[in-house]
Write a protein that holds these residues in place. Structure first.
Motif, short mmCIF file in Angstrom:
data_model
loop_
_atom_site.label_atom_id
_atom_site.label_comp_id
_atom_site.label_asym_id
_atom_site.label_seq_id
_atom_site.Cartn_x
_atom_site.Cartn_y
_atom_site.Cartn_z
N LYS A 49 0.82 -1.21 0.00
CA LYS A 49 0.00 0.00 0.00
C LYS A 49 0.85 1.26 0.00
O LYS A 49 0.39 2.33 0.40
CB LYS A 49 -0.96 0.03 1.21
N TYR A 160 -5.16 -7.04 2.93
CA TYR A 160 -6.12 -7.34 1.86
C TYR A 160 -7.33 -8.15 2.33
O TYR A 160 -8.32 -8.24 1.60
CB TYR A 160 -5.41 -8.07 0.71
N TYR A 331 -8.13 7.35 -0.85
CA TYR A 331 -9.47 6.77 -0.89
C TYR A 331 -9.60 6.01 -2.20
O TYR A 331 -9.27 6.54 -3.28
CB TYR A 331 -10.57 7.82 -0.81
N SER A 387 -17.05 -1.49 -3.22
CA SER A 387 -16.01 -1.52 -2.19
C SER A 387 -15.50 -0.11 -1.94
O SER A 387 -15.48 0.74 -2.85
CB SER A 387 -14.85 -2.43 -2.61
N HIS A 388 -15.11 0.12 -0.70
CA HIS A 388 -14.57 1.42 -0.30
C HIS A 388 -13.42 1.20 0.68
O HIS A 388 -13.55 0.40 1.62
CB HIS A 388 -15.65 2.28 0.38
N GLU A 389 -12.33 1.89 0.45
CA GLU A 389 -11.19 1.81 1.37
C GLU A 389 -10.63 3.21 1.57
O GLU A 389 -10.41 3.96 0.62
CB GLU A 389 -10.11 0.89 0.82
N ARG A 391 -7.40 4.94 3.67
CA ARG A 391 -6.20 4.61 4.45
C ARG A 391 -5.25 5.81 4.52
O ARG A 391 -5.30 6.72 3.69
CB ARG A 391 -5.48 3.40 3.87
N GLY A 405 -6.10 1.72 7.90
CA GLY A 405 -7.25 2.06 7.08
C GLY A 405 -8.54 1.38 7.50
O GLY A 405 -8.58 0.53 8.40
N PHE A 407 -12.09 -0.49 5.65
CA PHE A 407 -12.50 -1.15 4.41
C PHE A 407 -13.91 -1.69 4.58
O PHE A 407 -14.28 -2.21 5.64
CB PHE A 407 -11.55 -2.30 4.08
N GLN A 409 -17.03 -3.71 1.94
CA GLN A 409 -17.51 -4.14 0.63
C GLN A 409 -18.81 -4.90 0.79
O GLN A 409 -19.07 -5.51 1.83
CB GLN A 409 -16.48 -4.98 -0.11
N ARG A 470 -5.77 -7.10 11.42
CA ARG A 470 -7.01 -6.73 10.73
C ARG A 470 -8.16 -7.29 11.53
O ARG A 470 -8.23 -8.51 11.76
CB ARG A 470 -7.03 -7.29 9.30
#
Length: 793
Positions: A49, A160, A331, A387-389, A391, A405, A407, A409, A470
């Protein structure tokens, strides 16, 4: 920190350039530039990332850049998969062929049956920043004008998340570049031995709008030649005595296909700190016939009904990048809409169930007379995915640095599987569906939300430590109908008699499935990296990956739980001989707990259960050598020992998991080798460039070896289907270039090997595969000869 000023300056220049046809093109595997550079070029990746040199990333990662993608003529998933030793795949069985492959990494697979109601994939696929792994597999994105393909082996659970349990594939597109105009096109024609002809046309254009904005447009059209013949034949059903022939369906080279699509991207640099990128990509893939042929035939089979598939998808994406102080903020959001339609002949199921179970006695017309019981399947799958992320990351040069971040989806899958028999009596149809013997009409929803982060601290100038976690919450639900009509007596307990609600889902007669499950937990990662100098490092990693649980469509079966993969890994990144030799590798052990197994259970109906435990031990590596300024050699290998550490019984306990110990002889014993992946997969590529008559010329050879594999985990299925033998594929190419023009002659699969990718049957092999007559092989295409011409502006 110990990282030298020279290395920092080189990395900074590579990152800040950002021109997709500049520094990113000068990848380690870029032989076309051998006369312009000394040694090997630096590879910039974004696997963690953030933009970093490949040799600085303590992770098993392979990156195939623009030049090598072009040199190897990679156009699809199958093309690049064969050059990645840690990546394996099944062709998709009955609905096999391009667009339906199921990927696995480092041996983490148990075969499964690829059903639409099955588990989520164990390998995640990303297009730029956005995930494109739908519930039944990833998009088969056409590879053209691509900056690089990154393959991250091993669990990627922290950065991920779900569906990156055993690894992640990242397809990074070339971005709009406001620094100047660029364009190009490539044309290709090919011919398959014992098959038909195909073509490929591709082009791109980069259009600067201003000093701070540009548009990039890409398009492609491809026709894949057929090479499997549908030959004449008959089938006589034991119960009714009805004989059916396929005279109207006989066709030579009937498994051809077409692919066309395009991509448009706009990038605007709002100021020195912020940029926004908007993109849209769409593709339409149409296939005819089957990509499997009879195991007792030579590229032939006998089908009685038309077989086609259409896979259409569109994705829109938005990426915003900028800085808040010294911190990078990103984003990434996307919306994907995918629809596929399939038509499949189901004659084997019809014949073998009549032979074993008297199926034909239940198939009759309004007068009660036996009729032709041949089934065919009309399938429609509609997927949506958003999906939205968001970070934030600290500067990469800091002693203490982090990435963190949020996340989320949401995926939906509208499933329609219509099993039809022409002319059946209305009283045995599914209510409201003409000639429908069996119907699946369901809506599946999968949701995933997570908070993630990784922290790295440089303990000394040489030693750094990373910790990541995560936290996730996943939900899965299934609503709708599956089964037979109300008065069908073939299996009267399955279908409308089970309905508990008159609610109609997408036109189904009623509802007999309404189930959901919810999981939460966390995955962790710990890494210790020691750098000897600017050219060599070693690392040790503990990491975890997971897949969410889900529900079974058969109401009597319990939900299946998440499965987890734990990875212990020691790896190295090294450069030698003044950066003319690069050798990277990893030694690993993976433990797979309560893994999800999807198989055809009672009445050939898919069910999923947590099957048990497995372990994979392996060694993987890749080597790149600039032997001279004109000769480049590259090689890669993966050695795997993947086996069950607990017998698979095939019987569920009260907790919904496989019984242990087994009360009866197990369906797969402890120590049984996991299917699909070979013990050894390796490749070797060489490219030599030279001048001839004022032209830049080249010759290239590539060899891929894959060891033998089993198609299924269960002993009985292996006995019937047989083992997929080892194979070696050899490709050759030779070409010239002058100014902006290139031309090349190539031969793929030069030895014309029938390299087997999959072995399968239309239903449970113990019914449809008896005697071997009902088993099929999916293989690579026979020898293919072609010519390619291109131009750049």
């Amino acid at each position: 920190m110990r990282r030298s000023k020279k290395r920092n300056a080189r990395l900074s220049r590579s990152i800040n350039a950002r021109a997709p046809l500049a520094s990113a093109v000068l990848l380690a595997l870029s032989p076309a530039h051998a006369q312009e550079i000394t040694g090997l070029g630096e590879v910039i990746v974004t696997a963690q990332k953030r933009s970093e040199s490949l040799q600085d990333v303590p992770l098993s990662i392979q990156a195939i850049g623009t030049k090598q993608l072009d040199e190897l003529r990679i156009a699809s998933f199958a093309d690049y998969a064969k050059f990645l030793p840690s990546l394996s795949y099944q062709s998709g069985g009955q609905s096999g062929g391009p667009g339906f492959s199921r990927a696995s990494m480092r041996g983490i697979t148990n075969g499964g049956d690829g059903n639409h109601s099955g588990s989520q994939p164990s390998v995640g696929t990303y297009l730029d920043e956005q995930p494109v792994t739908t519930i039944n597999g990833a998009l088969d994105v056409h590879i053209y004008d691509i900056e690089r393909v990154e393959v991250l082996a091993g669990p990627q659970g922290t950065l991920y998340g779900a569906s990156s349990q055993s690894g992640t594939i990242r397809i990074i597109t070339n971005k709009p570049d406001p620094s100047g105009f660029a364009a190009g096109y490539d044309l290709e024609g090919s011919m398959i031995a014992k098959g038909d002809t195909g073509y490929l046309a591709e082009g791109f254009v980069n259009l600067p709008i201003s000093d701070a904005a540009a548009i990039r447009l890409v398009g492609w059209a491809r026709q894949d030649a057929g090479f499997i013949d549908n030959v004449s034949g008959t089938v006589t059903y034991p119960t009714s005595g009805v004989t059916k022939d396929n005279a109207s369906s006989v066709e030579k080279d009937y498994n051809d296909g077409d692919v066309y699509g395009g991509r448009a991207a706009l990038k605007i640099d709002l100021n020195d700190s912020w940029a926004v990128a908007v993109s849209a990509i769409g593709q339409n893939q149409t296939r005819n016939g089957s990509y499997g042929y009879r195991s007792n035939g030579e590229l032939t089979l006998t089908r009685f009904n038309p077989e086609t598939s259409k896979d259409r998808w569109v994705q829109a994406a938005l990426t915003i990048e900028g800085k808040l102080g010294n911190f990078d903020v990103t984003y990434a959001g996307a919306y994907l809409d995918r629809k596929d339609e399939t038509r499949q002949d189901y004659v084997d199921y019809s014949y073998y169930y009549d032979s074993c179970c008297g199926y034909g006695a239940y198939i009759y017309d309004e007068a009660g007379t036996y009729i032709d019981p041949t089934q065919y399947i009309l399938g429609q799958d509609k997927y949506t995915k958003q999906s939205h992320e968001l970070r934030i990351s600290s500067p990469a040069e800091n002693r203490f640095r982090f990435v963190a971040g949020l996340f989320t989806q949401r995926q939906t899958h509208d499933i329609e599987q219509n099993y039809k028999i022409d002319g059946i009596a209305q009283r045995i149809e599914v209510t409201g569906w003409d000639d429908t013997w069996w119907l699946t009409q369901q809506v599946r929803k999968d949701r995933d939300e997570a908070i993630f982060g990784e922290l790295t601290y440089a303990l000394t100038d040489s030693l750094s430590v990373t910790a990541g976690v995560r936290f996730f919450e996943a939900k899965n639900s299934l609503l709708g109908f599956f089964g037979f009509g109300l008065t069908n007596t073939f299996f009267p307990a399955l279908g409308e008699p089970q309905c508990f609600s008159s609610e109609s889902v997408n036109g189904g007669p009623c509802t007999n499935v309404d189930k959901g499950t919810k999981d939460s937990g966390n995955t962790t990662k710990f890494n210790l990296t020691y750098r000897f100098d600017d050219e060599r490092l070693v690392y040790a990693t503990f990491s975890e990956g997971y897949r969410p649980g889900g529900v079974n469509r058969r109401g009597s079966l319990p939900p299946y739980s998440p499965d987890f993969l734990t990875n212990y890994e020691i790896g190295w990144k090294t450069s030698w001989a003044d950066n003319r030799l690069r050798f990277n590798g990893a030694l690993f052990r993976q433990e797979w707990d309560d893994f999800q197994y999807s198989f055809l259970g009672q009445n050939s109906l898919t069910q999923i259960a947590n099957a048990g435990q497995a372990r994979v031990e392996g060694l993987e590596g890749d080597l790149l050598w600039a032997a001279t300024d004109n000769l480049r050699l590259s090689a890669g290998f993966a050695v795997l020992d993947a086996k069950l550490t607990q017998a698979y019984c095939g019987q569920l306990g009260p907790d919904g998991k496989d019984l242990s110990p087994c009360p009866d002889p197990p369906q797969a014993p402890k120590g049984a080798r996991l299917p699909v992946s070979a013990k050894l997969k390796a490749n070797l590529t060489g490219r030599y460039i030279f001048d001839v008559g004022g032209f830049d010329a080249h010759v290239q050879g590539a060899m891929v070896y894959v060891g033998d594999r089993w198609p299924d985990m269960r002993t009985s299925q292996r006995t019937i289907l047989g083992k997929e033998p080892s194979y070696t594929i050899v490709d050759f190419a030779a070409g010239i270039a002058k100014g902006s023009y290139t031309a090349e002659l190539f031969v793929n699969n030069a030895l014309d090997k029938r390299a087997q990718l999959d072995r399968w049957a239309q239903c449970d092999a113990e019914i449809c595969g008896l005697g071997g007559a009902g088993t099929y092989i999916t293989s690579v295409a026979p020898r293919t000869i072609g010519i390619r011409f291109g131009q750049r502006f």
